[in-house]
Design an enzyme around this catalytic site. Structure first.
Site, PDB file in Angstrom:
ATOM      1  NE  ARG A 452      -4.358   1.342   2.038  1.00 57.73           N
ATOM      2  CZ  ARG A 452      -5.104   1.966   2.933  1.00 57.73           C
ATOM      3  NH1 ARG A 452      -4.663   2.157   4.150  1.00 57.73           N
ATOM      4  NH2 ARG A 452      -6.307   2.392   2.634  1.00 57.73           N
ATOM      5  CG  MET A 488      -0.496  -3.378  11.170  1.00 53.74           C
ATOM      6  SD  MET A 488       0.791  -2.418  10.429  1.00 53.74           S
ATOM      7  CE  MET A 488       2.136  -3.564  10.444  1.00 53.74           C
ATOM      8  CG  ASP A 543      -3.844 -11.299  17.994  1.00 54.51           C
ATOM      9  OD1 ASP A 543      -3.664 -10.728  19.089  1.00 54.51           O
ATOM     10  OD2 ASP A 543      -3.366 -10.858  16.932  1.00 54.51           O
ATOM     11  CD  GLU A 623     -32.597   2.681   1.771  1.00 54.80           C
ATOM     12  OE1 GLU A 623     -32.173   1.628   1.263  1.00 54.80           O
ATOM     13  OE2 GLU A 623     -32.228   3.820   1.392  1.00 54.80           O
TER      14      GLU A 623
HETATM   15  C1  DGJ Z   1      -8.240  -0.543   6.515  1.00 57.47           C
HETATM   16  C2  DGJ Z   1      -9.401  -0.597   7.462  1.00 57.47           C
HETATM   17  O1  DGJ Z   1      -9.773  -1.904   7.717  1.00 57.47           O
HETATM   18  C3  DGJ Z   1     -10.539   0.220   6.879  1.00 57.47           C
HETATM   19  O2  DGJ Z   1     -11.679   0.103   7.692  1.00 57.47           O
HETATM   20  C4  DGJ Z   1     -10.088   1.636   6.769  1.00 57.47           C
HETATM   21  O3  DGJ Z   1      -9.836   2.149   8.056  1.00 57.47           O
HETATM   22  C5  DGJ Z   1      -8.837   1.723   5.914  1.00 57.47           C
HETATM   23  N1  DGJ Z   1      -7.825   0.819   6.364  1.00 57.47           N
HETATM   24  C6  DGJ Z   1      -8.287   3.110   5.909  1.00 57.47           C
HETATM   25  O4  DGJ Z   1      -7.093   3.197   5.277  1.00 57.47           O
END
Ligand code: DGJ
Length: 756
Positions: A452, A488, A543, A623
């Site tokens: 990323r 993370m 975990d 909704e």
């Molecule tokens: C991954 C997370 O799981 C998402 O929910 C979101 O917060 C993105 N990162 C943001 O970069």
């Protein structure tokens, strides 16, 4: 008392309410395993003694097995077939080793013999690692010291017995009692031998956005490994595994759970050996692991939570759910309501500004949401996911006036404020990386792998941890922030620390996790009222280690209600529903393109923490009314879904039609049953369920609700089923309950039962 020592026979017995664990110091001083399973002979508890089970071990000469030197005349006594409490390499046990090490002189392996033991009140502590705490004050610890003369290594095997909870925790402290450096090459936390039986293994595999799929298979000869070498516990293989009798079901049969309290590289190996015995070894992954132990130093291996029941998988899950809620999650949140939050990620991604957020927040408040969570994109130059990570100051182009303006505005609306952070990562395009390139994990002379477009910070370095602690503690001190989402978003590669010498580079994976725990510990202790939610690209680090600090974890980046059914089902084997972050998102779903009714999305999210991740302004009035009702429903069922006993009733993977689950109040006063139809079929019979956890002698009134393109509930049952107001608990559990087949795209039903 739950730990007993029979000094005549040198047998140790650990007892919980329903389990019995026994080991003995046998010939040669080897600590062998005798039994772990169902408790019996409860009368003998009076004498604090248990029946000795050493008769179970029958020596035999199996050929091509070796014998300890002093037992060389007894050729039927071999380390290679002896059930062990902690196995080591190079001394005649050719099955899986828990321990391997090498001295500078090239000596490797260990011959571990009993030295002494202690029985202590309370629970042992592990340095720098999360571990179960003795909230009830009833735990007892057995510590057994084993040692190897040749190397001077000393192993402190720790067993904490939680009698009422039916859990035995295990950990190991490894001490260099010699005057020379020792390198640990494998330091597993526990070894469990099951000499007899026919066992299946259940484990939870997957991928990003499809975590914890359930697999059950027979344990066949050879070795099966469940592991992660990604630096996080991983989307791919969750550390939790179950060994169960091949005939066991949800309601019946011997089941063992093995749950590491650890968030980094893990490895659980299961071997079926030449005699069809099973050995399980679990702990930190030994690949890319070495640990330098200077004379006198101690290495603490992470804790493992062991549980056993003869009452099937459902009961095993409830043991873990209760234990995690009471003895792992250290904050108060398991006992109090969680926020109904609106997270802006799928509503806006990076494309937001103050006005847009306030508009979303205002509508959220109107509908009954209590917390706005600002996700990724609020800091540095973070206009996309290629830049800005590490620069934890507000992006004033998007948010003029910064948090000084935004956060009070959100509070003025009567909402809590939550914030997304990703402390462990850095983009190359950030001020932090430009000023501290050596703070990222990179190998000298090699371009790092990118994930990323970001790198991972070197959490083995105390200076990096201190820096981040000050950044986030300052933000939390300055602003009224009620919730933190700790994300993370990549795995660890190029694991090399610029702060450690060559012979300690094998420590970095584990030191990273220790650094993570240190930072989490400092922040969660200083800000106990902030609700921390863990996340790693969804459920990449789901975990028990993370749950110690964060009472809930974002379960998956897949918010599709139908996919969530199998993800939440798999997760529920080890982890309580109240720990599973679950949101209602927009349709077509952003991950699958599927359209599901908003009511069904709510039914599924209510099996977790319940929240939203969409722009309410884009919903129709109808909704929006439904959202209002959903939030009221959630508040009504909140306590039941948080404290209730959870039962898996059906999974569409197996019945090809529907998934169902139930929460039953521990006092059996109420229950909530949910059914989601995944594959409606023509001319189908009714949905049939046997309910669980009810009082068989009581009557329950039932309220039915149906969601999706269906006739309204009152047209099906006129408010109560076939004119009857109530059913007996016994009838609902033993004869069962039928509801008509549901039609349309992903309809669902919810049935609330109240004792009358
Ligand atoms: C991954 C997370 O799981 C998402 O929910 C979101 O917060 C993105 N990162 C943001 O970069």
């Amino acid at each position: 008392m739950s730990v007993f020592h029979d000094s005549d026979k040198n047998i140790f017995t650990l007892r919980t309410r329903h389990t019995l664990y026994q080991m003995r110091v046998g010939p040669g001083g080897y600590l062998s395993h005798l039994y772990y399973g169902r408790n019996f002979e409860s009368k003998s508890r009076k004498s604090n003694q248990a029946d000795s089970l050493d008769y179970l071990y029958l020596p035999g000469d199996h050929g091509f097995t070796t014998n300890p030197y002093e037992l060389k005349a007894e050729r039927d006594w071999s380390m290679d077939v002896l059930p062990m409490e902690y196995s080591a390499a190079n001394t005649g046990d050719f099955r899986l080793s828990a321990l391997n090490l090498a001295t500078r002189d090239g000596v490797w392996g260990a011959d571990l013999r009993y030295i002494r033991h202690e029985i202590l009140p309370g629970k042992y502590n592990l340095t720098g690692l999360p571990s179960a705490f003795d909230r009830e004050g009833n735990a007892e610890t057995l510590s057994v010291i084993l040692a190897d003369k040749a190397t001077g290594i000393e192993i402190n095997l720790l067993y904490a017995v939680f009698e009422e909870q039916d859990v035995i925790t295990r950990a190991v402290k490894i001490k260099n009692a010699s005057d020379k450096i020792i390198y640990l090459q494998k330091a597993a936390s526990a070894c469990l031998d099951l000499p007899f039986g026919d066992w299946d293994l259940i484990y939870f595999y997957g991928r990003h956005a499809m975590e914890r799929q359930t697999e059950r298979e027979a344990i066949t000869p050879g070795i099966k490994t469940i592991s992660s070498r990604r630096g996080i516990s991983s989307h791919q293989q969750n550390p939790f595994v179950i060994l169960c009798d091949k005939n066991s079901t949800e309601d019946f049969g011997d089941c063992y759970g093995v749950m590491p309290v650890y968030s980094g590289n893990h490895k659980t190996e299961i071997e079926r050996d030449q005699l069809d015995s099973i050995r399980l070894v679990t702990g930190i992954h030994d690949e890319q692991f070495t640990w330098k132990l200077n004379p006198g130093e101690i290495f603490d291996a992470p804790e493992i939570l062991f549980a056993y029941t003869h009452q099937g998988l459902s009961q095993l899950s409830r043991i873990y759910h209760n234990f995690i809620k009471n003895n792992i999650i250290k904050s108060n949140y398991p006992e109090s309501s969680r926020y109904v939050l609106l997270n802006n990620w799928e509503a806006t991604y990076f494309n937001f500004n103050t006005d847009k957020l306030l508009k979303i927040a205002s509508q959220a408040k109107n509908l009954g949401v209590d917390t706005l969570v600002l996700d990724d994109g609020w800091f540095g130059t973070r206009d996309d996911d290629n830049q800005g990570l590490g620069d934890w100051f507000v992006n004033e182009h998007k948010l003029p006036g910064g948090f000084d303006y935004l956060i009070p505005k959100i509070h003025e609306m009567g909402l809590n404020f939550g914030l997304w952070i990703e402390p462990e990562s850095v983009n190359e395009n950030s001020d932090l990386y430009r000023s501290h390139p050596d703070w990222a994990l990179t190998v000298p002379g090699r371009k790092p792998a990118m994930g990323r477009n970001q790198l991972v910070l070197d959490f083995s370095r105390p200076d990096v941890i201190d820096y981040l602690y000050h950044i986030f503690a300052d933000i939390l001190r300055k602003y009224d922030i009620n919730y933190i989402k700790w994300d993370m978003n990549r795995c660890l590669t190029d694991v090399y620390s610029h702060a450690f010498p060559a012979d300690q580079q094998g420590e970095i994976f584990h030191r990273y996790v220790l650094g993570l725990y240190n930072l989490l510990d400092r922040l969660t202790s200083e800000f106990p009222d902030v609700l921390f939610e863990g996340c790693s690209g969804g459920g990449g680090r789901f975990d028990a280690g993370i749950l110690y600090y964060c009472p809930q974890i974002w379960c998956s980046d897949d918010t599709d209600a139908i996919e969530r059914l199998t993800i939440q089902y798999g997760t529920s084997f080890g982890y309580p529903p109240c720990s599973m972050g679950a949101h209602i998102s927009a349709v077509p779903n952003h991950q699958t393109g599927r359209k599901t009714p908003i009511g069904t999305r709510a039914v599924v999210a209510m099996a977790g923490t319940f929240g939203y991740e969409l722009d309410f302004n884009k919903l129709s009035e109808q909704e929006q009314d439904e959202v209002r009702r959903q939030i009221q429903d959630f508040r009504q069922y909140d306590k039941l879904t948080r404290d209730g006993d959870y039962y898996r009733l059906a999974l569409s993977k197996y019945n090809h039609r529907f998934t169902a689950w139930e929460f039953a109040a521990p006092d059996q006063s109420e229950a909530l049953v949910s059914v989601v139809m995944t594959h409606p079929t023509a001319n189908a019979g009714p949905i049939y369920l046997k309910l669980k956890g009810l009082d068989e002698s009581a009557c329950y009134g039932l309220k039915f609700e149906f969601f999706g393109n269906l006739v309204p509930a009152d047209q099906i049952y006129g408010g109560s089923r076939d004119g009857r107001k109530s059913y007996s608990g016994a009838a609902l559990m033993y004869a069962g309950l039928t509801i008509p087949a549901l039609f349309g795209d992903y309809p669902s039903a919810r049935i609330y039962l109240k004792k009358i």
